[in-house]
Design a protein around this motif. Structure first.
Motif, short mmCIF file in Angstrom:
data_model
loop_
_atom_site.label_atom_id
_atom_site.label_comp_id
_atom_site.label_asym_id
_atom_site.label_seq_id
_atom_site.Cartn_x
_atom_site.Cartn_y
_atom_site.Cartn_z
N TYR A 153 0.86 -1.20 0.00
CA TYR A 153 0.00 0.00 0.00
C TYR A 153 0.88 1.24 0.00
N ASN A 154 0.49 2.20 -0.77
CA ASN A 154 1.18 3.51 -0.80
C ASN A 154 2.69 3.39 -0.93
N ILE A 158 3.73 0.20 2.67
CA ILE A 158 3.25 -0.77 3.66
C ILE A 158 3.10 -2.14 2.99
N ALA A 198 1.62 -5.42 2.92
CA ALA A 198 0.45 -6.05 3.55
C ALA A 198 0.39 -7.55 3.29
N GLY A 216 -6.64 -7.63 10.46
CA GLY A 216 -5.40 -7.09 9.92
C GLY A 216 -4.47 -8.14 9.30
N ALA A 217 -4.91 -9.38 9.21
CA ALA A 217 -4.06 -10.45 8.65
C ALA A 217 -3.79 -10.23 7.17
N GLY A 218 -4.72 -9.55 6.49
CA GLY A 218 -4.54 -9.31 5.05
C GLY A 218 -5.61 -9.97 4.19
N LYS A 219 -6.71 -10.39 4.82
CA LYS A 219 -7.75 -11.12 4.07
C LYS A 219 -8.47 -10.21 3.07
N SER A 220 -8.89 -9.03 3.55
CA SER A 220 -9.61 -8.12 2.64
C SER A 220 -8.68 -7.67 1.52
N THR A 221 -7.43 -7.44 1.87
CA THR A 221 -6.46 -7.03 0.86
C THR A 221 -6.35 -8.09 -0.24
P1 ATP Z 1 -9.98 -7.04 8.78
O1 ATP Z 1 -10.78 -8.23 9.07
O2 ATP Z 1 -9.75 -6.16 9.98
O3 ATP Z 1 -10.41 -6.25 7.57
P2 ATP Z 1 -7.96 -8.21 7.14
O4 ATP Z 1 -7.37 -9.55 7.42
O5 ATP Z 1 -8.97 -8.13 6.08
O6 ATP Z 1 -8.51 -7.60 8.46
P3 ATP Z 1 -6.61 -6.14 5.71
O7 ATP Z 1 -7.72 -5.18 5.84
O8 ATP Z 1 -6.38 -6.80 4.42
O9 ATP Z 1 -6.73 -7.26 6.83
O10 ATP Z 1 -5.27 -5.41 6.17
C1 ATP Z 1 -3.96 -5.98 6.02
C2 ATP Z 1 -2.90 -4.93 6.36
O11 ATP Z 1 -2.89 -3.91 5.35
C3 ATP Z 1 -3.11 -4.23 7.69
O12 ATP Z 1 -1.86 -4.04 8.28
C4 ATP Z 1 -3.74 -2.91 7.30
O13 ATP Z 1 -3.41 -1.91 8.22
C5 ATP Z 1 -3.11 -2.63 5.93
N1 ATP Z 1 -4.04 -1.87 5.07
C6 ATP Z 1 -5.28 -2.24 4.69
N2 ATP Z 1 -5.85 -1.32 3.89
C7 ATP Z 1 -4.95 -0.34 3.77
C8 ATP Z 1 -4.93 0.91 3.06
N3 ATP Z 1 -5.97 1.31 2.32
N4 ATP Z 1 -3.82 1.67 3.16
C9 ATP Z 1 -2.77 1.27 3.91
N5 ATP Z 1 -2.72 0.12 4.58
C10 ATP Z 1 -3.77 -0.68 4.53
#
Ligand code: ATP
Length: 242
Positions: free
Chosen positions: A11-12, A15, A17, A38-43
């Motif tokens: 990201y940016n 970061i 992820a 924050g594990a990275g699932k949504s990403t």
């Molecule tokens: P959640 O269930 O809380 O959404 P997740 O497993 O889906 O958690 P993500 O949302 O994918 O996790 O986040 C993974 C990492 O990427 C985290 O460290 C988060 O802070 C970072 N992150 C997510 N979105 C962004 C963004 N738009 N800009 C910068 N960093 C991000």
């Protein structure tokens, strides 16, 4: 088949992820991607559907392919046309339009307009509740009903694979069970592959064929659901059992 091969997501430009992740969704299967906040699932889902770009994210290494064609770096609209659809609650749902109008808007990428009314009936077959709410403004739906609408709009797009981001979030437990049964039914009757991201591991594994567990941007465990359910570590850490 959807395949993520050793992808890295940043990201940016700073970061990190996702740190070298591989995952597969075989045709017609349900795969659960589990892990804590924050594990990275949504990403991961956004990397697949191409929505990452909107948030300043980028796949910087590895690749994603669907049916043998590379989709990482491709525009989100083209990815939808290839049959990959991410259901996002609230996204492109027009709050002042009715449920039915929003469902019809979900078919916007389709050319076979004469079949669209049949598809509407298919959505109502999976979610009878939406039929009773068909004339209600979408902005007035409860959380669970909005989730149904988001999935219903996915069905209208006739995807080959549906990507679901935490369908259980903010929904009463009884309704969660019902929505997951609906997802299973869609998979069985439509043959649609499903990749579902969940923090609620129990409910996701109750319908999935395979599971992956993600921590800190990496896959830490994977396997057929039976294997994961009988693993002591998984039971203690993710399923609240011992
Ligand atoms: P959640 O269930 O809380 O959404 P997740 O497993 O889906 O958690 P993500 O949302 O994918 O996790 O986040 C993974 C990492 O990427 C985290 O460290 C988060 O802070 C970072 N992150 C997510 N979105 C962004 C963004 N738009 N800009 C910068 N960093 C991000």
């Amino acid at each position: 088949m959807l395949r993520l091969n050793n992808i890295e997501v940043v990201y940016n430009k700073m970061i990190l992820a996702i740190k070298g992740m591989s995952l597969e969704v075989p045709d017609g299967k349900i795969v659960a991607l589990l892990g804590s906040n924050g594990a990275g699932k949504s990403t991961t889902l956004k990397a697949i559907s191409g929505l990452l770009k909107n948030e300043g994210g980028q796949v910087t290494d590895g690749y994603i392919e669907f049916e043998g064609e590379k989709i990482s770096g491709v525009d989100p609209d083209k990815i939808v046309k290839q049959g990959v659809f991410q259901c996002i609650e609230g996204r492109r749902v027009f709050k002042h339009l009715t449920v039915e109008e929003n469902l019809l808007a979900g078919a916007y990428t389709r050319k076979d307009r004469k079949n669209i009314s049949d598809d509407l009936e298919r959505v109502y077959h999976y979610f009878p509740k939406l039929k009773t709410l068909r004339s209600r403004a979408s902005g007035l739906l409860s959380g669970g009903e909005q989730q149904m609408l988001a999935i219903g709009r996915g069905i209208m797009a006739k995807p080959k694979i549906l990507l679901l981001d935490e369908p259980s979030l903010g929904i009463a437990p009884l309704l969660v069970k019902e929505i997951f049964q609906n997802i299973k039914q869609i998979n069985q009757e439509e043959g649609t592959s499903i990749l579902v991201v969940e923090q609620n591991a129990n409910v996701a594994l109750s319908i999935a064929d395979f599971g992956y567990i993600m921590e800190n941007g990496r896959i830490v465990m994977e396997g057929p659901v039976d294997q994961l359910l009988s693993n002591e570590g998984v039971r203690e850490s993710y399923l609240g059992m011992n």
